[in-house]
Design an enzyme around this catalytic site. Structure first.
Site, PDB file in Angstrom:
ATOM      1  N   ASP A 210      12.142 -11.185  84.096  1.00  0.00           N
ATOM      2  CA  ASP A 210      10.734 -10.968  84.453  1.00  0.00           C
ATOM      3  C   ASP A 210      10.511 -10.860  85.954  1.00  0.00           C
ATOM      4  O   ASP A 210       9.446 -11.205  86.475  1.00  0.00           O
ATOM      5  CB  ASP A 210       9.852 -12.103  83.890  1.00  0.00           C
ATOM      6  CG  ASP A 210       9.929 -12.182  82.382  1.00  0.00           C
ATOM      7  OD1 ASP A 210      10.153 -11.137  81.751  1.00  0.00           O
ATOM      8  OD2 ASP A 210       9.767 -13.295  81.844  1.00  0.00           O
TER       9      ASP A 210
ATOM     10  N   LYS B 140      11.337  -5.783  87.077  1.00  0.00           N
ATOM     11  CA  LYS B 140      12.261  -4.638  86.980  1.00  0.00           C
ATOM     12  C   LYS B 140      11.532  -3.382  86.497  1.00  0.00           C
ATOM     13  O   LYS B 140      11.778  -2.281  86.979  1.00  0.00           O
ATOM     14  CB  LYS B 140      13.407  -4.975  86.004  1.00  0.00           C
ATOM     15  CG  LYS B 140      14.241  -6.168  86.451  1.00  0.00           C
ATOM     16  CD  LYS B 140      15.263  -6.558  85.406  1.00  0.00           C
ATOM     17  CE  LYS B 140      14.690  -7.118  84.141  1.00  0.00           C
ATOM     18  NZ  LYS B 140      14.028  -8.437  84.261  1.00  0.00           N
TER      19      LYS B 140
ATOM     20  N   GLY C  92      10.781  -7.361  78.148  1.00  0.00           N
ATOM     21  CA  GLY C  92       9.399  -6.892  78.231  1.00  0.00           C
ATOM     22  C   GLY C  92       9.188  -6.436  79.655  1.00  0.00           C
ATOM     23  O   GLY C  92       9.072  -7.257  80.559  1.00  0.00           O
ATOM     24  N   HIS C  93       9.230  -5.128  79.882  1.00  0.00           N
ATOM     25  CA  HIS C  93       9.158  -4.581  81.240  1.00  0.00           C
ATOM     26  C   HIS C  93       7.788  -3.931  81.431  1.00  0.00           C
ATOM     27  O   HIS C  93       7.486  -2.919  80.802  1.00  0.00           O
ATOM     28  CB  HIS C  93      10.287  -3.569  81.465  1.00  0.00           C
ATOM     29  CG  HIS C  93      11.651  -4.198  81.408  1.00  0.00           C
ATOM     30  ND1 HIS C  93      12.818  -3.493  81.564  1.00  0.00           N
ATOM     31  CD2 HIS C  93      12.025  -5.482  81.214  1.00  0.00           C
ATOM     32  CE1 HIS C  93      13.852  -4.327  81.469  1.00  0.00           C
ATOM     33  NE2 HIS C  93      13.390  -5.534  81.245  1.00  0.00           N
TER      34      HIS C  93
ATOM     35  N   GLN D 217      16.667  -8.672  81.206  1.00  0.00           N
ATOM     36  CA  GLN D 217      16.859 -10.099  81.486  1.00  0.00           C
ATOM     37  C   GLN D 217      17.219 -10.286  82.968  1.00  0.00           C
ATOM     38  O   GLN D 217      16.806  -9.496  83.791  1.00  0.00           O
ATOM     39  CB  GLN D 217      17.925 -10.715  80.557  1.00  0.00           C
ATOM     40  CG  GLN D 217      17.500 -10.832  79.096  1.00  0.00           C
ATOM     41  CD  GLN D 217      17.538  -9.548  78.312  1.00  0.00           C
ATOM     42  OE1 GLN D 217      18.548  -8.894  78.247  1.00  0.00           O
ATOM     43  NE2 GLN D 217      16.428  -9.170  77.715  1.00  0.00           N
TER      44      GLN D 217
HETATM   45  P1  GDP Z   1      10.425  -7.393  84.094  1.00  0.00           P
HETATM   46  O1  GDP Z   1      10.760  -7.960  82.761  1.00  0.00           O
HETATM   47  O2  GDP Z   1      11.428  -7.726  85.134  1.00  0.00           O
HETATM   48  O3  GDP Z   1      10.117  -5.924  84.046  1.00  0.00           O
HETATM   49  O4  GDP Z   1       9.077  -8.122  84.552  1.00  0.00           O
HETATM   50  P2  GDP Z   1       7.780  -8.368  83.638  1.00  0.00           P
HETATM   51  O5  GDP Z   1       7.101  -7.089  83.442  1.00  0.00           O
HETATM   52  O6  GDP Z   1       8.133  -9.156  82.428  1.00  0.00           O
HETATM   53  O7  GDP Z   1       6.961  -9.367  84.558  1.00  0.00           O
HETATM   54  C1  GDP Z   1       6.568  -9.015  85.835  1.00  0.00           C
HETATM   55  C2  GDP Z   1       5.029  -9.087  85.912  1.00  0.00           C
HETATM   56  O8  GDP Z   1       4.638  -9.034  87.260  1.00  0.00           O
HETATM   57  C3  GDP Z   1       4.336  -7.935  85.224  1.00  0.00           C
HETATM   58  O9  GDP Z   1       3.122  -8.371  84.703  1.00  0.00           O
HETATM   59  C4  GDP Z   1       4.107  -6.954  86.373  1.00  0.00           C
HETATM   60  O10 GDP Z   1       3.016  -6.100  86.147  1.00  0.00           O
HETATM   61  C5  GDP Z   1       3.808  -7.890  87.493  1.00  0.00           C
HETATM   62  N1  GDP Z   1       4.185  -7.427  88.828  1.00  0.00           N
HETATM   63  C6  GDP Z   1       5.237  -6.661  89.202  1.00  0.00           C
HETATM   64  N2  GDP Z   1       5.296  -6.552  90.541  1.00  0.00           N
HETATM   65  C7  GDP Z   1       4.250  -7.272  91.029  1.00  0.00           C
HETATM   66  C8  GDP Z   1       3.807  -7.567  92.340  1.00  0.00           C
HETATM   67  O11 GDP Z   1       4.382  -7.186  93.343  1.00  0.00           O
HETATM   68  N3  GDP Z   1       2.699  -8.374  92.434  1.00  0.00           N
HETATM   69  C9  GDP Z   1       2.045  -8.871  91.357  1.00  0.00           C
HETATM   70  N4  GDP Z   1       0.980  -9.644  91.554  1.00  0.00           N
HETATM   71  N5  GDP Z   1       2.447  -8.601  90.110  1.00  0.00           N
HETATM   72  C10 GDP Z   1       3.547  -7.819  89.941  1.00  0.00           C
HETATM   73  P1  IMO Z   2      13.155  -9.208  80.712  1.00  0.00           P
HETATM   74  O1  IMO Z   2      14.042  -7.997  80.542  1.00  0.00           O
HETATM   75  C1  IMO Z   2      12.730 -13.520  80.540  1.00  0.00           C
HETATM   76  C2  IMO Z   2      15.194 -15.610  77.605  1.00  0.00           C
HETATM   77  C3  IMO Z   2      14.472 -16.283  76.453  1.00  0.00           C
HETATM   78  C4  IMO Z   2      15.424 -17.401  76.147  1.00  0.00           C
HETATM   79  C5  IMO Z   2      16.792 -16.782  76.385  1.00  0.00           C
HETATM   80  C6  IMO Z   2      17.452 -16.248  75.123  1.00  0.00           C
HETATM   81  O2  IMO Z   2      11.734  -8.963  80.375  1.00  0.00           O
HETATM   82  O3  IMO Z   2      13.354  -9.813  82.055  1.00  0.00           O
HETATM   83  P2  IMO Z   2      17.046 -14.222  73.466  1.00  0.00           P
HETATM   84  O4  IMO Z   2      15.793 -13.691  72.836  1.00  0.00           O
HETATM   85  O5  IMO Z   2      17.756 -13.227  74.302  1.00  0.00           O
HETATM   86  O6  IMO Z   2      17.930 -14.892  72.465  1.00  0.00           O
HETATM   87  O7  IMO Z   2      16.542 -15.408  74.434  1.00  0.00           O
HETATM   88  O8  IMO Z   2      16.579 -15.716  77.280  1.00  0.00           O
HETATM   89  N1  IMO Z   2      14.902 -14.181  77.771  1.00  0.00           N
HETATM   90  C7  IMO Z   2      14.133 -13.692  78.746  1.00  0.00           C
HETATM   91  N2  IMO Z   2      13.406 -14.319  79.699  1.00  0.00           N
HETATM   92  N3  IMO Z   2      12.775 -12.181  80.503  1.00  0.00           N
HETATM   93  C8  IMO Z   2      13.504 -11.532  79.572  1.00  0.00           C
HETATM   94  O9  IMO Z   2      13.681 -10.203  79.576  1.00  0.00           O
HETATM   95  C9  IMO Z   2      14.200 -12.302  78.610  1.00  0.00           C
HETATM   96  N4  IMO Z   2      14.978 -11.994  77.551  1.00  0.00           N
HETATM   97  C10 IMO Z   2      15.419 -13.155  77.064  1.00  0.00           C
HETATM   98  O10 IMO Z   2      13.205 -16.726  76.845  1.00  0.00           O
HETATM   99  O11 IMO Z   2      15.270 -18.439  77.098  1.00  0.00           O
HETATM  100 MG    MG Z   3       9.911  -9.160  81.291  1.00  0.00          MG
END
Ligand code: GDP
Ligand code: IMO
Ligand code: MG
Length: 434
Positions: free
Chosen positions: A27, A30, A54-55, A236
């Protein structure tokens, strides 16, 4: 040099596979950064993970969450590869595609290709995930329950079904053989469920999947690499890697740079840049070690300002200060060449900002990340003055507050790799390049 016909062409002209990786516990942002970078990369490939990812992408005031589909899919003219190393849930894939088509009207069907060798997540993989977690009780991993662990178990256990199986005439028999095995495992764990409830929906989703181009990904990728730069999108984060993460509180795939070679069928020398993505602070969702976790108001404030709730499960993310011991470890094992700092805007308004620069483990100071997840780690911090300016409007490095510039300079010096991109908001435009 290499030879084409009679001409000698310098090696640097060859196209490269650049990689985007999360350096913390996932999270990191990415999705946003892949979406931003795809201006430079016409081909984007996911190489591991599945719908546990979840991107999030924001643009034109709208937001999207990508799960199994690469985050380049919203850019016109891109090809988005679901690679060999991905575990693909046909039901989740269908739902994701239909949602994207409904929300955007974009011709995303023309932008996606799927590897023949990607493994399939069955409904019973998801049930097994839930059964395993229930059996672990308090020691549970905190899985997203998308069937990831059981699907990769079947891969390494040499029993799983792949996309190419779905093209075989006896596919239903192959499915039943694996499903029967799962049902036995679920029964042994005493987990109550209807293992057949989603059979029909799953087979319908497989038919939907089969309408996409199904390719020999390794040939496809290597052919495209002859003249096209490509981007591999990690899911991840490094600390969730099955080998180098906080085992056993990890996911079941190789989330690292090396995973891109394995998950796409690309040789290591074809890797170019390694973009390492990290948050300006730290979060984790699920159980397991998190040395700099904050249990106080500051942690609550980071969660509130950063909207730190899981994109997949909605769970509140655990929050803490940036951990440079952990970050340097991730940079080392991935060979990161360029750092990207995300969510810098979230740190505006804190009186003091802390950076973890070493650990005390059993009373001894160290800058080595411990292998044992049971180790008691006490972070040692360096403090920085905060800043109050709203930086979401900044578009150049020079316009950032002095304290933030010093914070970034300290990170660069400690890690030994430059921060090339600073993200100051979730939108595509809220991005500062070098
Ligand atoms: P990922 O799994 O690495 O793609 O990250 P996620 O999407 O799960 O979580 C990142 C969250 O931060 C999302 O809600 C993005 O919209 C948000 N986000 C990304 N870059 C920024 C930033 O520079 N500032 C803020 N405030 N939010 C951001
Ligand atoms: P993105 O790509 C954050 C965590 C879960 C759990 C562990 C194992 O959005 O960054 P799994 O479902 O793979 O068996 O879970 O890994 N986890 C993540 N945490 N971002 C993710 O993906 C994750 N994918 C798995 O919360 O602790
Ligand atoms: Mg994510």
């Amino acid at each position: 040099m290499w030879v084409v016909g009679t001409k000698l062409i310098p090696l640097y002209i060859m196209s490269k596979l650049d990689v985007v990786l999360g350096l913390q516990w996932g999270d990191e942002g990415k999705g946003k950064i892949v979406d931003v970078l795809t201006r430079q990369y016409p081909v984007v490939a996911r190489f591991q993970g599945g719908p546990n990812a979840g991107h999030s992408i924001h643009y034109e005031g709208r937001s999207f969450v990508l799960r199994s589909i690469p985050s380049g899919v919203l850019r016109e003219g891109t090809v988005n590869i679901v690679g060999n190393g991905v575990v693909l849930d046909p039901i989740a894939f269908k739902g994701e595609c239909e949602e994207l088509i409904n929300k955007t009207g974009a011709p995303i069907r023309e932008r996606i290709v799927v590897s023949r060798r990607a493994h399939l997540i069955l409904p019973t993989h998801r049930l097994l995930d839930a059964a395993n977690e229930a059996a672990l009780g308090k020691a549970k991993i905190g899985s997203t329950l998308k069937g990831i662990g059981p699907a990769y178990n079947d891969k390494t256990g040499r029993k799983g079904l792949r996309v190419c199986d779905a093209l075989a005439e006896d596919f239903k028999d192959r499915y039943k053989t694996l499903q029967d095995r799962h049902i036995q495992q679920i029964e042994r764990l005493g987990f109550q469920c209807d293992p057949h409830a989603q059979d029909q929906e799953w087979f319908e989703a497989v038919e939907y999947l089969k309408t996409f181009p199904i390719v020999d990904c390794e040939y496809y990728v290597n052919e495209r690499l002859k003249d096209t730069d490509m981007l591999a999108e990690g899911a991840q984060g490094t600390m969730l890697d099955v080998d180098y993460g906080t085992f056993p509180f990890v996911t079941s795939s190789s989330t690292m740079c090396g995973g891109a070679c394995i998950g796409l069928g690309v040789a290591p020398q074809k890797i170019g840049k390694v973009w390492g993505v990290f948050k300006a602070y730290c979060t984790r969702v699920g159980n397991g070690p998190f040395p700099t976790e904050l249990f106080d108001e500051t942690g609550e404030k980071l969660r509130a300002l950063g909207h730190e709730f899981g994109a997949v499960t909605g769970r509140p993310r655990r929050c803490g200060w940036l951990d440079l011991v952990q970050l340097r470890y991730s940079v080392m094992i991935n060979g990161v060449t360029d750092l990207i700092m995300m969510k810098s805007d979230v740190l505006s308004g804190f009186d003091t900002i802390k950076l973890c620069t070493s650990y005390m483990v059993n009373g001894v100071e160290t800058d080595v990340y411990p292998a044992d997840s049971a180790a008691e780690v006490v972070p040692v911090y360096t403090e920085f003055p905060g800043w109050t300016e709203d930086i979401t409007v900044c578009r150049t490095r020079a316009s950032l507050p002095k304290s933030l510039a010093e914070y970034i300079a300290f990170i660069e010096k400690y890690i030994g790799v430059p921060v090339k991109i600073v993200s100051v908001g979730p939108d595509r435009d809220e991005t500062i390049f070098e």
